[in-house]
Write a protein that holds these residues in place. Structure first.
Motif, PDB file in Angstrom:
ATOM      1  N   UNK A 244     -24.565 -33.318  23.888  1.00  0.00           N
ATOM      2  CA  UNK A 244     -25.849 -33.128  24.579  1.00  0.00           C
ATOM      3  C   UNK A 244     -25.567 -33.450  26.043  1.00  0.00           C
ATOM      4  N   UNK A 245     -25.792 -32.450  26.896  1.00  0.00           N
ATOM      5  CA  UNK A 245     -25.329 -32.566  28.285  1.00  0.00           C
ATOM      6  C   UNK A 245     -26.527 -32.481  29.225  1.00  0.00           C
ATOM      7  N   UNK A 246     -26.600 -33.426  30.157  1.00  0.00           N
ATOM      8  CA  UNK A 246     -27.677 -33.460  31.145  1.00  0.00           C
ATOM      9  C   UNK A 246     -27.070 -33.158  32.506  1.00  0.00           C
ATOM     10  N   UNK A 247     -27.676 -32.224  33.242  1.00  0.00           N
ATOM     11  CA  UNK A 247     -27.087 -31.842  34.536  1.00  0.00           C
ATOM     12  C   UNK A 247     -28.178 -31.301  35.457  1.00  0.00           C
ATOM     13  N   UNK A 248     -27.790 -31.106  36.721  1.00  0.00           N
ATOM     14  CA  UNK A 248     -28.725 -30.558  37.710  1.00  0.00           C
ATOM     15  C   UNK A 248     -28.488 -29.057  37.847  1.00  0.00           C
ATOM     16  N   UNK A 249     -29.545 -28.282  37.664  1.00  0.00           N
ATOM     17  CA  UNK A 249     -29.428 -26.838  37.786  1.00  0.00           C
ATOM     18  C   UNK A 249     -30.674 -26.189  37.238  1.00  0.00           C
ATOM     19  N   UNK A 250     -30.801 -24.906  37.496  1.00  0.00           N
ATOM     20  CA  UNK A 250     -31.957 -24.158  37.018  1.00  0.00           C
ATOM     21  C   UNK A 250     -31.628 -23.604  35.625  1.00  0.00           C
ATOM     22  N   UNK A 251     -32.468 -23.934  34.644  1.00  0.00           N
ATOM     23  CA  UNK A 251     -32.165 -23.586  33.250  1.00  0.00           C
ATOM     24  C   UNK A 251     -31.987 -22.079  33.072  1.00  0.00           C
ATOM     25  N   UNK A 252     -32.801 -21.275  33.733  1.00  0.00           N
ATOM     26  CA  UNK A 252     -32.706 -19.820  33.574  1.00  0.00           C
ATOM     27  C   UNK A 252     -31.362 -19.313  34.097  1.00  0.00           C
ATOM     28  N   UNK A 253     -30.932 -19.835  35.249  1.00  0.00           N
ATOM     29  CA  UNK A 253     -29.634 -19.419  35.817  1.00  0.00           C
ATOM     30  C   UNK A 253     -28.469 -19.872  34.929  1.00  0.00           C
ATOM     31  N   UNK A 254     -28.596 -21.087  34.412  1.00  0.00           N
ATOM     32  CA  UNK A 254     -27.534 -21.618  33.535  1.00  0.00           C
ATOM     33  C   UNK A 254     -27.439 -20.754  32.275  1.00  0.00           C
ATOM     34  N   UNK A 255     -28.596 -20.433  31.696  1.00  0.00           N
ATOM     35  CA  UNK A 255     -28.608 -19.610  30.482  1.00  0.00           C
ATOM     36  C   UNK A 255     -27.995 -18.244  30.760  1.00  0.00           C
ATOM     37  N   UNK A 256     -28.349 -17.698  31.890  1.00  0.00           N
ATOM     38  CA  UNK A 256     -27.854 -16.370  32.285  1.00  0.00           C
ATOM     39  C   UNK A 256     -26.321 -16.392  32.420  1.00  0.00           C
ATOM     40  N   UNK A 257     -25.787 -17.425  33.074  1.00  0.00           N
ATOM     41  CA  UNK A 257     -24.324 -17.521  33.268  1.00  0.00           C
ATOM     42  C   UNK A 257     -23.616 -17.600  31.918  1.00  0.00           C
ATOM     43  N   UNK A 258     -24.183 -18.370  30.988  1.00  0.00           N
ATOM     44  CA  UNK A 258     -23.556 -18.512  29.671  1.00  0.00           C
ATOM     45  C   UNK A 258     -23.682 -17.228  28.853  1.00  0.00           C
ATOM     46  N   UNK A 259     -24.885 -16.659  28.831  1.00  0.00           N
ATOM     47  CA  UNK A 259     -25.111 -15.449  28.034  1.00  0.00           C
ATOM     48  C   UNK A 259     -24.225 -14.312  28.536  1.00  0.00           C
ATOM     49  N   UNK A 260     -24.028 -14.264  29.838  1.00  0.00           N
ATOM     50  CA  UNK A 260     -23.223 -13.193  30.426  1.00  0.00           C
ATOM     51  C   UNK A 260     -21.753 -13.315  30.003  1.00  0.00           C
ATOM     52  N   UNK A 261     -21.170 -14.493  30.155  1.00  0.00           N
ATOM     53  CA  UNK A 261     -19.734 -14.625  29.869  1.00  0.00           C
ATOM     54  C   UNK A 261     -19.446 -14.517  28.363  1.00  0.00           C
ATOM     55  N   UNK A 262     -20.384 -14.935  27.522  1.00  0.00           N
ATOM     56  CA  UNK A 262     -20.112 -14.944  26.081  1.00  0.00           C
ATOM     57  C   UNK A 262     -20.690 -13.748  25.327  1.00  0.00           C
ATOM     58  N   UNK A 263     -21.234 -12.757  26.046  1.00  0.00           N
ATOM     59  CA  UNK A 263     -21.970 -11.700  25.328  1.00  0.00           C
ATOM     60  C   UNK A 263     -21.081 -10.915  24.349  1.00  0.00           C
ATOM     61  N   UNK A 264     -19.789 -10.786  24.650  1.00  0.00           N
ATOM     62  CA  UNK A 264     -18.907 -10.040  23.747  1.00  0.00           C
ATOM     63  C   UNK A 264     -17.946 -10.943  22.979  1.00  0.00           C
ATOM     64  N   UNK A 265     -18.163 -12.242  23.040  1.00  0.00           N
ATOM     65  CA  UNK A 265     -17.246 -13.165  22.355  1.00  0.00           C
ATOM     66  C   UNK A 265     -17.598 -13.269  20.868  1.00  0.00           C
ATOM     67  N   UNK A 266     -16.593 -13.180  19.999  1.00  0.00           N
ATOM     68  CA  UNK A 266     -16.903 -13.224  18.569  1.00  0.00           C
ATOM     69  C   UNK A 266     -17.277 -14.614  18.048  1.00  0.00           C
ATOM     70  N   UNK A 267     -16.895 -15.687  18.765  1.00  0.00           N
ATOM     71  CA  UNK A 267     -17.056 -17.019  18.182  1.00  0.00           C
ATOM     72  C   UNK A 267     -18.037 -17.926  18.933  1.00  0.00           C
ATOM     73  N   UNK A 268     -18.554 -17.478  20.056  1.00  0.00           N
ATOM     74  CA  UNK A 268     -19.482 -18.337  20.816  1.00  0.00           C
ATOM     75  C   UNK A 268     -20.831 -17.635  20.917  1.00  0.00           C
ATOM     76  N   UNK A 269     -21.886 -18.331  20.500  1.00  0.00           N
ATOM     77  CA  UNK A 269     -23.243 -17.779  20.596  1.00  0.00           C
ATOM     78  C   UNK A 269     -24.089 -18.640  21.522  1.00  0.00           C
ATOM     79  N   UNK A 270     -24.782 -17.980  22.436  1.00  0.00           N
ATOM     80  CA  UNK A 270     -25.754 -18.678  23.281  1.00  0.00           C
ATOM     81  C   UNK A 270     -27.129 -18.380  22.688  1.00  0.00           C
ATOM     82  N   UNK A 271     -27.829 -19.424  22.276  1.00  0.00           N
ATOM     83  CA  UNK A 271     -29.117 -19.231  21.608  1.00  0.00           C
ATOM     84  C   UNK A 271     -30.186 -18.811  22.622  1.00  0.00           C
ATOM     85  N   UNK A 272     -31.258 -18.173  22.165  1.00  0.00           N
ATOM     86  CA  UNK A 272     -32.351 -17.818  23.087  1.00  0.00           C
ATOM     87  C   UNK A 272     -32.847 -19.067  23.811  1.00  0.00           C
TER      88      UNK A 272
END
Ligand SMILES: NC(=O)c1ccc[n+]([C@@H]2O[C@H](COP(=O)([O-])OP(=O)(O)OC[C@H]3O[C@@H](n4cnc5c(N)ncnc54)[C@H](OP(=O)(O)O)[C@@H]3O)[C@@H](O)[C@H]2O)c1
Length: 341
Positions: A244-272
């Protein structure tokens, strides 16, 4: 073409997981298995659940003939691999599950592990073994340093938003929890049933060895020095890990960065956005699930990352790296769905 595999440290928890996973691999054959106390025994004697696989007996590491081996997994305690690796012929690719080749700086290894590194020249050569983040380097490497389990759980969530500038490098807090198999199979008083059952304990505060790897890789991702606060906890379950990680940043931007890099990865899922993962949903699989939640304090974000410490945190990730190094299908031997309930 069939690839011949050796596993050194085959009688431990990560060694056993490698055997379980490779049993379903269409192009790998286990050709040599080594152990220390258990050398001379049959696999079925140390792993009753694997007795039917027809595997070679366990021998001493010195007795392994590497002539025909394509790749060796070193599932050994830290401090053993760095001394051993020079005895492995250069044609053999190596995936080291221990910490010995994760730190690039010999001084950092001395500081965190209290000993001189036996192969400092190879520390630089080794690729850091998280395929989703360092795939190209892994493909070219002879030696891959599989990341620690806490580190994989944390870096998979933190590196993409740090690289994208969506998270501030300062003030990152990683509150991590591990199942007991994370400590390995060797007997330790602190891991006895009565010591861990029905309890929940923090350990290694402000000084756990994995901080060296975290500092190194988080700083690389941020392009600036990062010193995250990291506290591991022991949870009375056999396997599973959560950060469980606490950090400074905008949640929407963070989600976007993760969803973008992992969108085609077979083993990593970014939840809604707003959904939170659980360890039970990745158990015994090579999967990592990441959730992102906007904190109520403006500008702060909470990330939750879960994986199975023995699979995506160790042997599954090691097999994924090996597939890449050998030019095989990256998902081979790794497609089993999580076990639930
Ligand atoms: N457990 C996890 O969740 C996890 C996750 C990520 C990374 N790792 C890392 O992966 C490595 C293996 O972990 P593990 O949990 O599988 O440990 P483990 O269960 O304690 O197994 C260690 C293995 O190494 C062998 N061994 C011990 N000392 C040796 C020596 N001096 N020479 C040759 N072989 C020796 C042991 O053989 P005998 O049993 O026959 O003595 C055993 O097969 C460790 O470096 C650990 O930090 C573990």
């Amino acid at each position: 073409m069939e690839r011949k595999i050796a596993i050194l440290g085959a009688s431990g928890y990560t060694g056993g997981e490698l055997l379980r996973l490779i049993a379903t691999h269409p192009q790998m054959r286990v050709a040599a298995l080594a152990a220390e106390r258990n050398a001379g025994r049959r696999v079925g004697e140390v792993f009753a659940h694997l007795a039917h696989l027809g595997l070679p007996d366990l021998v001493k590491t010195e007795a392994v003939d590497f002539a025909d081996i394509d790749l060796a997994f070193l599932a050994l305690p830290h401090g053993v691999s760095h001394a051993l690796v020079r005895r492995i012929p250069a044609h053999v690719k190596v995936v080291d599950l221990s910490a010995d080749f994760r730190l690039r700086d010999p001084e950092a290894y001395r500081r965190w592990y209290g000993q001189e590194h036996g192969a400092p020249d190879l520390q630089h050569e080794a690729a850091f073994g998280i395929p989703e983040l360092y795939r190209d380097r892994i493909a070219r490497a002879r030696i891959v340093a599989n990341s620690g389990c806490y580190v994989a759980t944390s870096l998979l969530a933190l590196v993409p938003p740090l690289r994208a500038g969506a998270l501030a490098p300062e003030g990152i807090v990683i509150d991590a929890k591990s199942g007991v198999s994370g400590a390995g199979r060797a007997l330790k008083e602190a891991m006895l049933y009565c010591e861990v059952n029905e309890g929940f304990a923090a350990y290694g505060l402000a000084g756990h060895r994995h901080m060296g790897e975290l500092d190194q890789e988080l700083s690389l991702a941020a392009g600036a020095p990062v010193q995250a606060s990291f506290t591991p906890h022991l949870v009375p379950m056999s396997r599973g890990m959560m950060a469980t990680i606490y950090a400074c940043g905008d949640a929407a931007r963070v989600h976007c960065a993760l969803a973008d890099i992992y969108k085609d990865e077979p083993f990593v899922s970014v939840l809604p956005p707003g959904e939170v993962p659980q360890t039970r949903h990745v158990r015994a699989s090579n999967r990592c699930h990441i959730g992102v939640v906007a904190d109520r304090a403006p500008g702060r974000v909470i990330l939750v990352s879960v994986l199975d410490n023995l699979v995506k945190g160790a042997s599954g990730q090691a097999l994924q790296c090996a597939n890449i190094m050998l030019g095989l299908e990256e998902t081979a031997g790794l497609t089993l769905a999580p076990v639930f309930p």
